[in-house]
Design an enzyme around this catalytic site. Structure first.
Site, PDB file in Angstrom:
ATOM      1  CG  ASP A 262      -1.955   1.029   1.272  1.00 53.39           C
ATOM      2  OD1 ASP A 262      -1.879   1.987   0.474  1.00 53.39           O
ATOM      3  OD2 ASP A 262      -2.878   0.919   2.101  1.00 53.39           O
TER       4      ASP A 262
ATOM      5  CG  ASP B 221      -4.081   5.676  -0.480  1.00 55.96           C
ATOM      6  OD1 ASP B 221      -3.322   4.712  -0.583  1.00 55.96           O
ATOM      7  OD2 ASP B 221      -4.816   5.893   0.510  1.00 55.96           O
TER       8      ASP B 221
ATOM      9  CG  HIS C 113      -9.282   7.283   2.604  1.00 56.02           C
ATOM     10  ND1 HIS C 113      -8.341   8.080   2.001  1.00 56.02           N
ATOM     11  CD2 HIS C 113      -8.800   6.016   2.493  1.00 56.02           C
ATOM     12  CE1 HIS C 113      -7.334   7.338   1.590  1.00 56.02           C
ATOM     13  NE2 HIS C 113      -7.579   6.067   1.861  1.00 56.02           N
TER      14      HIS C 113
ATOM     15  CG  HIS D  56      -7.483   7.999   6.020  1.00 53.87           C
ATOM     16  ND1 HIS D  56      -8.263   6.889   6.205  1.00 53.87           N
ATOM     17  CD2 HIS D  56      -6.360   7.567   5.407  1.00 53.87           C
ATOM     18  CE1 HIS D  56      -7.639   5.830   5.718  1.00 53.87           C
ATOM     19  NE2 HIS D  56      -6.474   6.208   5.234  1.00 53.87           N
TER      20      HIS D  56
ATOM     21  CD  GLU E 126      -7.929   1.976   1.610  1.00 51.15           C
ATOM     22  OE1 GLU E 126      -6.951   1.223   1.671  1.00 51.15           O
ATOM     23  OE2 GLU E 126      -7.939   3.108   2.114  1.00 51.15           O
TER      24      GLU E 126
ATOM     25  CD  GLU F  46      -6.016   2.840  -1.180  1.00 46.11           C
ATOM     26  OE1 GLU F  46      -5.066   2.197  -0.680  1.00 46.11           O
ATOM     27  OE2 GLU F  46      -6.496   3.860  -0.677  1.00 46.11           O
TER      28      GLU F  46
HETATM   29 CO    CO Z   1      -6.121   4.473   1.313  1.00 49.78          CO
END
Ligand code: CO
Length: 294
Positions: free
Chosen positions: A83, A94, A154, A162, A187, A280
C-alpha cells in the site's frame, strides 16, 4: 473547477511505480527491502511518499511499514499487500496491490480486484458513499469471501490522506453523497470465509504523524518536530526516515505521542488471523464520469 494538475501527476507516478512493482516483487525478499525500493522508486520518478509504504503479510492488514531492523522475508506461501501513495505539493494519490505466489489464494485476489473494478465501473456522481460498499460486499459474497467491515476507503484532501468522508466496504445507509469535485480512494479488503471480517489493533506502531506544530520546551523534541514539519507537515512518516539525523527517534516519538504532539497508527491485523487481500485506487469525477487517477 477541474482537477488540479498535481493530482494527475501524483496519480501518474503511482501508476508507474505499480507497473514496475509487479515485476519487481519476488518471494524470498525482505519486507524492508521491498518497502524501501518502493519509496525510492517514488522519489526517482519525481514524487514524494504520501505515507510510509505499507507491507502487509497475510493477516497483517494495514498500517504496518517495516522498521529498519525488520528482517522478515516473505515466501511463496504468503499473501503480500503493498500500500503506497505519492504526493506532489501535498496533492496525493493512494493505491494498493496484493501479490501472492500461492495458488490457494488466487481466487481471493481475483475477487478483491473484481470488487474494486466493479465499484469503480458502477459509481455515479451524487451517489451516497454506502452504495459503493454495497457493490464491494456483494462481489465478496458472490465469490464466497468476507469483507473487512471496519476498514474503508476515504476522501483525500491536500496534505490529508484520510479526509472527512468514508467509502465503506459494506452497505451503510445515509452516508454523505460524494461531490463531483472530490478525490477519493476506494479500497476493498477481503478475507477468507473463516476470517473474522474485521481488524483489531496490535501494540506495534510503525507509522506516526505530527498533530500540530507546537513547542515542547525540550530542544531535542523541538528539533525533531521542526524536521518532520519541514518535510511532512501532518502527513504520516516512518521513524526510519529520521534515524540518520536523530539516532533516538523511538524515544523522541514515545515522548511526543505521550504529549499528544504526535500520533501513532497501530498495526491492524485480521481478527481471526486469516489472510487479507487489498486493492486500491484513487479516483475522481471529471465531466460526470469517474476517472481512475492511479
Ligand atoms: Co487508502
Amino acid at each position: 473547477m477541474g482537477l488540479q494538475k498535481e493530482y494527475i501527476e501524483a496519480g501518474r507516478i503511482t501508476k508507474d511505480v505499480r507497473k514496475w512493482l509487479i515485476g519487481f516483487v519476488k518471494p524470498g525478499m525482505k519486507c524492508i527491502e521491498l518497502c524501501e525500493a518502493v519509496e525510492s522508486k517514488i522519489k526517482e520518478l519525481g514524487g514524494v511518499p504520501a505515507f510510509p509504504c505499507g507491507i502487509g503479510v497475510n493477516h497483517v492488514t494495514a498500517h504496518y511499514s517495516p522498521r529498519s531492523e525488520d528482517t522478515t522475508e516473505f515466501t511463496e506461501e504468503d499473501v503480500v499487500k503493498i500500500d503506497f501513495g505519492v504526493h506532489v505539493m501535498g496533492f496525493l494519490a493512494d493505491t494498493a496491490v496484493t501479490v501472492t505466489f500461492n495458488e490457494r489464494y488466487y481466487s481471493l485476489l481475483e475477487a478483491t480486484q473484481k470488487a474494486l473494478d466493479e465499484s469503480i465501473n458502477t459509481a455515479r456522481k451524487d451517489q451516497r458513499a454506502g452504495e459503493i460498499g454495497r457493490t464491494i460486499s456483494s462481489i465478496a459474497s458472490k465469490y464466497g469471501f468476507k469483507v473487512i467491515e471496519n476498514l474503508s476507503g476515504h476522501t483525500v484532501e491536500r496534505y490529508t490522506v484520510h479526509a472527512g468522508k468514508s467509502i465503506p466496504n459494506v452497505y451503510v445507509p445515509n452516508l454523505p453523497v460524494i461531490r463531483k469535485d472530490e478525490v477519493f480512494a476506494i479500497e476493498p479488503f477481503l478475507t477468507t470465509r473463516d476470517g473474522a471480517g474485521y481488524v483489531v489493533e496490535q501494540k506495534e506502531e510503525t507509522i506516526f504523524s505530527i498533530v500540530g506544530r507546537r513547542k515542547t520546551k525540550q530542544k531535542r523534541l523541538d528539533e525533531f518536530i521542526d524536521a518532520v514539519w519541514d518535510s511532512r507537515r501532518t502527513l504520516p512518516f516512518s521513524p526510519r526516515w529520521f534515524e540518520r539525523d536523530f539516532g533516538d527517534v523511538e524515544r523522541i516519538l514515545k515522548e511526543l505521542v505521550r504529549m499528544r504532539v504526535a500520533r501513532a497508527y497501530p498495526t491492524l491485523v485480521e481478527g481471526a488471523g486469516k489472510p487479507v487481500a487489498q486493492f486500491e485506487h484513487t479516483v475522481a469525477f471529471q465531466d460526470g464520469s469517474l476517472v481512475v487517477l492511479t
